[in-house]
Design a protein around this motif. Structure first.
Motif, mmCIF file in Angstrom:
data_model
loop_
_atom_site.group_PDB
_atom_site.id
_atom_site.type_symbol
_atom_site.label_atom_id
_atom_site.label_comp_id
_atom_site.label_asym_id
_atom_site.label_seq_id
_atom_site.Cartn_x
_atom_site.Cartn_y
_atom_site.Cartn_z
ATOM 1 N N ASN A 1 5.533 -0.272 4.299
ATOM 2 C CA ASN A 1 6.337 0.463 5.262
ATOM 3 C C ASN A 1 5.469 1.190 6.280
ATOM 4 O O ASN A 1 5.962 1.713 7.277
ATOM 5 C CB ASN A 1 7.224 1.465 4.488
ATOM 6 N N ASN A 2 4.156 1.224 6.005
ATOM 7 C CA ASN A 2 3.220 1.844 6.946
ATOM 8 C C ASN A 2 1.850 1.214 6.746
ATOM 9 O O ASN A 2 1.654 0.427 5.800
ATOM 10 C CB ASN A 2 3.174 3.367 6.769
ATOM 11 N N SER B 1 6.486 -6.822 5.801
ATOM 12 C CA SER B 1 6.774 -5.512 6.387
ATOM 13 C C SER B 1 8.228 -5.144 6.092
ATOM 14 O O SER B 1 9.115 -5.996 6.152
ATOM 15 C CB SER B 1 6.535 -5.606 7.897
ATOM 16 N N SER B 2 8.450 -3.896 5.739
ATOM 17 C CA SER B 2 9.799 -3.481 5.359
ATOM 18 C C SER B 2 10.128 -2.105 5.912
ATOM 19 O O SER B 2 9.240 -1.267 6.074
ATOM 20 C CB SER B 2 9.906 -3.445 3.830
ATOM 21 N N THR B 3 11.395 -1.850 6.186
ATOM 22 C CA THR B 3 11.815 -0.511 6.599
ATOM 23 C C THR B 3 12.064 0.384 5.389
ATOM 24 O O THR B 3 12.240 1.594 5.539
ATOM 25 C CB THR B 3 13.113 -0.589 7.419
ATOM 26 N N ASN C 1 16.517 -8.948 -0.433
ATOM 27 C CA ASN C 1 16.542 -7.475 -0.338
ATOM 28 C C ASN C 1 15.498 -6.950 0.634
ATOM 29 O O ASN C 1 15.255 -5.748 0.671
ATOM 30 C CB ASN C 1 16.212 -6.841 -1.697
ATOM 31 N N GLY C 2 14.805 -7.835 1.336
ATOM 32 C CA GLY C 2 13.696 -7.399 2.167
ATOM 33 C C GLY C 2 12.393 -7.321 1.387
ATOM 34 O O GLY C 2 11.393 -6.814 1.892
ATOM 35 N N TRP D 1 3.628 -7.282 -7.439
ATOM 36 C CA TRP D 1 4.191 -6.687 -6.231
ATOM 37 C C TRP D 1 3.554 -5.313 -6.044
ATOM 38 O O TRP D 1 3.592 -4.472 -6.966
ATOM 39 C CB TRP D 1 5.706 -6.534 -6.366
ATOM 40 N N VAL D 2 2.961 -5.095 -4.878
ATOM 41 C CA VAL D 2 2.358 -3.810 -4.548
ATOM 42 C C VAL D 2 3.263 -3.151 -3.516
ATOM 43 O O VAL D 2 3.364 -3.618 -2.370
ATOM 44 C CB VAL D 2 0.932 -3.987 -4.008
#
Ligand code: ARG
Ligand code: ZN
Ligand code: CA
Length: 241
Positions: A16-17, A72-74, A89-90, A104-105
């Motif tokens: 997310n960043n 990349s995800s919101t 689910n993104g 999964w990180v």
């Protein structure tokens, strides 16, 4: 005896960043820790007290980085309900979970460092999840969980290990004979000996809850329990070529 077992690893970085989009170097540092810890070649073995030193196991499992998938995800936190394991689910779908370890990180939230699925579950969600700041030894990492031992612990669960204290007081078991019974998790960096249940805790085992710098071993009994799942008919026999 299966000899050395090699596990290809798929790392899904869901961020997310920029910090959460961890570097390839950070990912490599984690693979290196897994290889050291599962092959009795970690540099801190000398910290294991002599009471337990004869029980330190070379599990003989090797990890190779197969591929890195970046999404990349919101979404800012993912919880522990496996949402990150589905692109719908993104998140990012598991890749070949019957022959590869999927990691999964992503930010789990709630102070949770990582979690894992035991053998025998749904293959679509098989693998382990670790927060980016607890993954590897360099880059965006956060002490005292900056030595890669969260993934070592979670991969221990993925290979069928229970917590060292058996998840419930002296009368509950981790189904491993050479790990002493214990009462509850240990935290921080306990001074040996910590006595519970009329024996000294193996608090320096990867399956306790101590700080990364204070865990250094799997036991021979844990090695047997882990490797048994790869035998023909076992829940991870599909990993053996
Ligand atoms: N599932 C555990 C948690 O989230 C992982 C503990 C890992 N311990 C460690 N020293 N890295 O609390
Ligand atoms: Zn655990
Ligand atoms: Ca035990």
């Amino acid at each position: 005896n299966l000899g050395a077992i090699t596990i290809p690893v798929v790392v899904h970085v869901i961020y997310n960043n920029a910090n959460q989009n961890i570097s390839d170097q950070q990912i490599t540092s984690q693979i290196n820790v897994l290889n050291a810890d599962f092959n009795k070649s970690n540099s801190d073995l000398n910290q294991v007290p002599s009471e337990f030193s004869s029980l330190i196991a070379d599990v003989d499992v090797n990890f190779t980085l197969d591929q890195v998938i970046r999404v990349s995800s919101t979404r800012t936190s993912w919880g522990t309900n496996d949402a990150m394991k589905f692109s719908s689910n993104g998140g990012s779908d598991a890749v070949s979970p019957n022959t590869k370890l999927n990691i999964w990180v992503c930010n789990i939230g709630g102070g949770i460092l990582g979690y894992a699925q035991f053998p025998g579950g749904n293959s679509a969600t098989d693998g382990v999840v670790v927060g980016p700041q607890f993954f590897g030894t360099t880059g965006f990492v956060s002490a005292p969980f900056d030595k890669g031992r969260t993934a070592t612990h979670e991969v221990g669960h993925w290979l069928n290990l229970r917590h060292i204290w058996g998840d419930g007081r002296c009368n509950r078991d981790d189904f491993v004979n050479d790990t002493p019974k214990s009462d509850a998790p240990n935290y921080g960096c306990p001074n040996y000996p910590v006595n519970n249940c009329r024996s000294n805790d193996m608090s320096m085992n990867y399956m306790d809850y101590v700080d990364d710098a204070c865990m250094q071993m799997f036991s021979e009994g844990q090695k047997t329990r882990m490797r048994t799942i790869f035998l023909a008919g076992g829940p991870r026999d599909s990993f053996i070529p």
